[in-house]
Design a protein around this motif. Structure first.
Motif, short mmCIF file in Angstrom:
data_model
loop_
_atom_site.label_atom_id
_atom_site.label_comp_id
_atom_site.label_asym_id
_atom_site.label_seq_id
_atom_site.Cartn_x
_atom_site.Cartn_y
_atom_site.Cartn_z
N CYS A 162 1.83 -8.43 -7.03
CA CYS A 162 3.15 -8.93 -6.63
C CYS A 162 3.76 -8.07 -5.52
N GLY A 163 4.51 -8.72 -4.67
CA GLY A 163 5.21 -8.05 -3.58
C GLY A 163 5.98 -9.11 -2.81
N ARG A 164 6.57 -8.71 -1.69
CA ARG A 164 7.32 -9.71 -0.94
C ARG A 164 6.46 -10.38 0.13
N GLU A 165 5.45 -9.66 0.60
CA GLU A 165 4.66 -10.15 1.73
C GLU A 165 3.25 -10.56 1.30
N ARG A 166 2.93 -11.84 1.51
CA ARG A 166 1.62 -12.33 1.07
C ARG A 166 0.48 -11.64 1.84
N THR A 208 4.21 -13.92 -4.78
CA THR A 208 5.20 -13.21 -3.95
C THR A 208 6.63 -13.58 -4.36
N PHE A 209 7.47 -12.58 -4.42
CA PHE A 209 8.90 -12.81 -4.69
C PHE A 209 9.67 -11.54 -4.38
N ASP A 210 10.98 -11.74 -4.17
CA ASP A 210 11.86 -10.60 -3.90
C ASP A 210 12.56 -10.25 -5.21
N LEU A 211 12.38 -9.01 -5.64
CA LEU A 211 12.95 -8.59 -6.93
C LEU A 211 14.47 -8.64 -6.95
N SER A 212 15.09 -8.62 -5.76
CA SER A 212 16.55 -8.57 -5.75
C SER A 212 17.17 -9.96 -5.97
N THR A 223 3.88 -5.08 -9.97
CA THR A 223 4.85 -5.34 -8.89
C THR A 223 4.75 -4.19 -7.87
N GLY A 224 5.10 -4.49 -6.64
CA GLY A 224 5.01 -3.46 -5.58
C GLY A 224 3.57 -3.03 -5.36
N ALA A 225 2.65 -4.02 -5.44
CA ALA A 225 1.22 -3.69 -5.32
C ALA A 225 0.79 -3.48 -3.87
N SER A 226 1.68 -3.81 -2.92
CA SER A 226 1.27 -3.77 -1.52
C SER A 226 1.12 -2.37 -0.97
N SER A 227 1.74 -1.37 -1.60
CA SER A 227 1.63 -0.01 -1.03
C SER A 227 1.78 1.06 -2.10
N ASN A 262 5.98 -2.67 -14.11
CA ASN A 262 7.17 -2.76 -13.26
C ASN A 262 7.19 -1.53 -12.37
N ASN A 263 6.52 -1.66 -11.21
CA ASN A 263 6.37 -0.49 -10.34
C ASN A 263 7.25 -0.54 -9.10
N ALA A 264 7.49 -1.74 -8.55
CA ALA A 264 8.19 -1.85 -7.26
C ALA A 264 9.55 -1.15 -7.32
N GLY A 265 9.92 -0.58 -6.21
CA GLY A 265 11.23 0.06 -6.16
C GLY A 265 11.56 0.51 -4.75
N VAL A 266 12.84 0.79 -4.55
CA VAL A 266 13.29 1.24 -3.24
C VAL A 266 14.22 2.43 -3.47
N PRO A 287 7.75 10.05 -12.74
CA PRO A 287 7.08 11.01 -11.86
C PRO A 287 8.06 11.81 -11.00
N GLY A 288 7.59 12.95 -10.54
CA GLY A 288 8.27 13.69 -9.46
C GLY A 288 7.82 13.07 -8.15
N TYR A 289 7.97 13.82 -7.05
CA TYR A 289 7.63 13.25 -5.73
C TYR A 289 6.17 12.81 -5.66
N ILE A 290 5.96 11.64 -5.03
CA ILE A 290 4.60 11.12 -4.82
C ILE A 290 4.44 10.85 -3.32
N ARG A 291 3.25 11.11 -2.80
CA ARG A 291 2.98 10.94 -1.36
C ARG A 291 2.83 9.44 -1.02
N SER A 343 9.63 4.69 -13.67
CA SER A 343 10.96 5.23 -13.39
C SER A 343 10.80 6.41 -12.43
N SER A 344 11.43 7.52 -12.72
CA SER A 344 11.36 8.71 -11.86
C SER A 344 11.95 9.86 -12.66
N ILE A 345 11.68 11.07 -12.22
CA ILE A 345 12.35 12.22 -12.84
C ILE A 345 13.86 12.05 -12.63
N1 LIG Z 1 7.18 8.19 -4.03
C1 LIG Z 1 7.87 8.94 -4.87
O1 LIG Z 1 8.18 10.11 -4.58
C2 LIG Z 1 8.23 8.42 -6.20
C3 LIG Z 1 8.20 7.07 -6.49
N2 LIG Z 1 8.59 6.62 -7.72
C4 LIG Z 1 8.62 5.20 -8.01
O2 LIG Z 1 7.35 4.62 -7.79
C5 LIG Z 1 7.50 3.24 -7.53
C6 LIG Z 1 6.61 2.84 -6.37
O3 LIG Z 1 7.11 3.38 -5.18
P1 LIG Z 1 6.17 4.02 -4.04
O4 LIG Z 1 4.81 3.51 -4.16
O5 LIG Z 1 6.41 5.47 -4.07
O6 LIG Z 1 6.90 3.47 -2.73
P2 LIG Z 1 6.47 2.40 -1.62
O7 LIG Z 1 7.65 2.26 -0.73
O8 LIG Z 1 5.17 2.78 -1.03
O9 LIG Z 1 6.26 1.08 -2.45
C7 LIG Z 1 7.32 0.32 -2.92
C8 LIG Z 1 6.82 -1.05 -3.33
O10 LIG Z 1 7.91 -1.79 -3.87
C9 LIG Z 1 7.94 -3.09 -3.28
N3 LIG Z 1 9.30 -3.55 -3.12
C10 LIG Z 1 10.34 -2.89 -2.52
N4 LIG Z 1 11.43 -3.66 -2.53
C11 LIG Z 1 11.09 -4.83 -3.12
C12 LIG Z 1 11.78 -6.02 -3.41
N5 LIG Z 1 13.07 -6.19 -3.09
N6 LIG Z 1 11.11 -7.02 -4.02
C13 LIG Z 1 9.82 -6.88 -4.35
N7 LIG Z 1 9.10 -5.77 -4.11
C14 LIG Z 1 9.73 -4.76 -3.49
C15 LIG Z 1 7.27 -2.92 -1.92
O11 LIG Z 1 6.63 -4.14 -1.60
P3 LIG Z 1 6.91 -4.99 -0.26
O12 LIG Z 1 7.74 -4.10 0.65
O13 LIG Z 1 5.55 -5.29 0.26
O14 LIG Z 1 7.61 -6.17 -0.74
C16 LIG Z 1 6.25 -1.83 -2.17
O15 LIG Z 1 5.03 -2.39 -2.57
C17 LIG Z 1 9.00 3.02 -7.28
O16 LIG Z 1 9.58 2.43 -8.41
C18 LIG Z 1 9.53 4.42 -7.08
O17 LIG Z 1 10.87 4.53 -7.44
C19 LIG Z 1 8.97 7.47 -8.71
C20 LIG Z 1 9.00 8.80 -8.49
C21 LIG Z 1 8.64 9.39 -7.22
#
Ligand SMILES: NC(=O)C1=CN([C@@H]2O[C@H](COP(=O)(O)OP(=O)(O)OC[C@H]3O[C@@H](n4cnc5c(N)ncnc54)[C@H](OP(=O)(O)O)[C@@H]3O)[C@@H](O)[C@H]2O)C=CC1
Ligand SMILES: CCCCCCCCCCCCCCCC(=O)OCC(=O)COP(=O)(O)O
Length: 322
Positions: free
Chosen positions: A79-83, A110-114, A55-59, A138-142, A234-238, A190-192
């Motif tokens: 998986c992500g929201r935008e095809r 594609t689907f919205d996790l919320s 999940t959250g494979a787009s970035s 399970n990677n996607a997050g905001v 993880p801690g901060y990621i670029r 998850s995250s630290i």
């Molecule tokens: N960067 C950091 O410092 C850290 C990140 N993390 C964790 O790593 C994970 C990846 O984040 P990261 O790569 O850094 O951040 P990005 O913002 O680059 O990526 C987040 C990804 O989550 C997807 N996403 C966000 N909201 C939704 C939603 N509602 N439904 C489906 N997909 C969603 C986005 O996809 P799209 O918008 O295309 O739908 C995007 O691909 C997260 O869980 C974050 O908490 C943990 C520790 C540190």
């Protein structure tokens, strides 16, 4: 003359020392090379030909995981929201040069996790398309920026829905199939901040603490079915995480924080995720000395931790000015 004599004597001494050290150095390097070879031979590839959902494979981290797992021969479901952004990634992967391993054209869902109902439907769709799932990442997050007093409850809910209930619903949708097959690995990014809570991150930190608790519980419950669960903290990621973060009124934060910009290389974190899968690690904490120290202080001396965090809250603004 004296100088030249000294120099030539010193040189001879150095040559002698070097001659004596050479077998040791060569032996050392030889041993290191041998260890590395043994390590490589021992390293299992548990990803090759396996169905891996990211999940959250787009970035960010998800994209780097997709690259790495694809190269390792995984059958990816992106998986992500935008095809469109997932299609672009799938094309990049398909066109990239391959080693000797067979690689697969990724699928896209594609689907919205919320939206938990849509997440459950997406889980069924993945199983329909691929038959089963071997590894779910399970990677996607905001993330979020704001102080609790000025944050609308709807924002607290929105973050929990994306970061917690979304992964829970997707895991639930795929779990029964894994249990029936007595095989499967679920990874939670998850995250630290799933271990310590820092000021002005209430919603984010709460969602990551919830994730840690849920997946720790899941690990215990599914071990008897032969399933693996890994929590990565993880801690901060670029990445664009801070830019995409939302604030207390639901608007986008839109700032690349210095902490994020100077964070870990996402490719390095993706390598740690792959290693965790290959070695079936239950927990991975990838952070610098201070954050790790902070997790120990929280555990062993909570009153000191609370004082440190209160001082941090006084010093820092809730949302930095651009
Ligand atoms: N960067 C950091 O410092 C850290 C990140 N993390 C964790 O790593 C994970 C990846 O984040 P990261 O790569 O850094 O951040 P990005 O913002 O680059 O990526 C987040 C990804 O989550 C997807 N996403 C966000 N909201 C939704 C939603 N509602 N439904 C489906 N997909 C969603 C986005 O996809 P799209 O918008 O295309 O739908 C995007 O691909 C997260 O869980 C974050 O908490 C943990 C520790 C540190
Ligand atoms: C007497 C000994 C003093 C020791 C001081 C220890 C206190 C140090 C505090 C360290 C806090 C670390 C916070 C790390 C946060 C982090 O890495 O979060 C990762 C993320 O998920 C980032 O998300 P964000 O949206 O917050 O950028």
């Amino acid at each position: 003359m004296m100088m030249m004599m000294m120099t030539s004597t010193t040189c001879r001494k150095m040559e002698g020392a070097l001659a004596a050290l050479t077998p040791l150095l060569l032996g050392g390097f030889g041993l290191m090379a041998l260890c590395r070879l043994v390590q490589r031979l021992r390293l299992k590839n548990r990803v090759r030909d396996r169905v891996v959902v990211i999940t959250g494979a787009s970035s960010g981290l998800g994209r780097e995981c997709a690259r790495l797992f694809h190269q390792a021969g995984a059958r990816l479901v992106l998986c992500g929201r935008e095809r469109s952004s997932l299609q672009e990634l799938a094309q990049e992967l398909t066109e990239s040069a391959h080693g000797e391993l067979k690689t697969y054209t990724p699928c896209i869902v594609t689907f919205d996790l919320s939206d938990v109902d849509k997440v459950a439907m997406a889980g069924s769709e993945i199983l329909r398309q691929c038959g089963h799932v071997d590894i779910l990442i399970n990677n996607a997050g905001v993330s979020y920026r704001g102080n609790i007093m000025d944050t609308h409850v709807s924002v607290q809910k929105q973050i929990m829905e994306t970061n917690y209930f979304g992964p829970v619903a997707l895991t639930q949708a795929i779990l029964q199939s894994m249990v029936s097959r007595h095989s499967g690995h679920i990874v939670a990014i998850s995250s630290i901040q799933g271990k310590i809570s820092i000021p002005y991150r209430s919603a984010y930190s709460a969602s990551k603490h919830a994730m840690q608790a849920y997946f720790d519980c899941l690990r215990a419950e599914v071990e008897r079915f032969g399933l693996q669960v890994t929590v990565v903290s993880p801690g901060y990621i670029r990445t664009n995480l801070s830019i995409n973060a939302i604030t207390g009124d639901g608007s986008k934060y839109g700032v690349m924080d210095k902490t994020t910009a100077t964070g870990w290389d996402p490719a390095e974190v993706a390598r740690a995720v792959l290693t965790a899968v290959n070695h079936r690690q239950k927990e991975v904490v990838l952070a610098g000395l201070l954050p790790i120290l902070a997790t120990y202080i929280r555990l062993l001396c909570p009153s000191l931790f609370f004082r440190l965090m209160a001082a941090r809250a006084r010093k820092e603004p809730a949302v930095k000015a651009e």
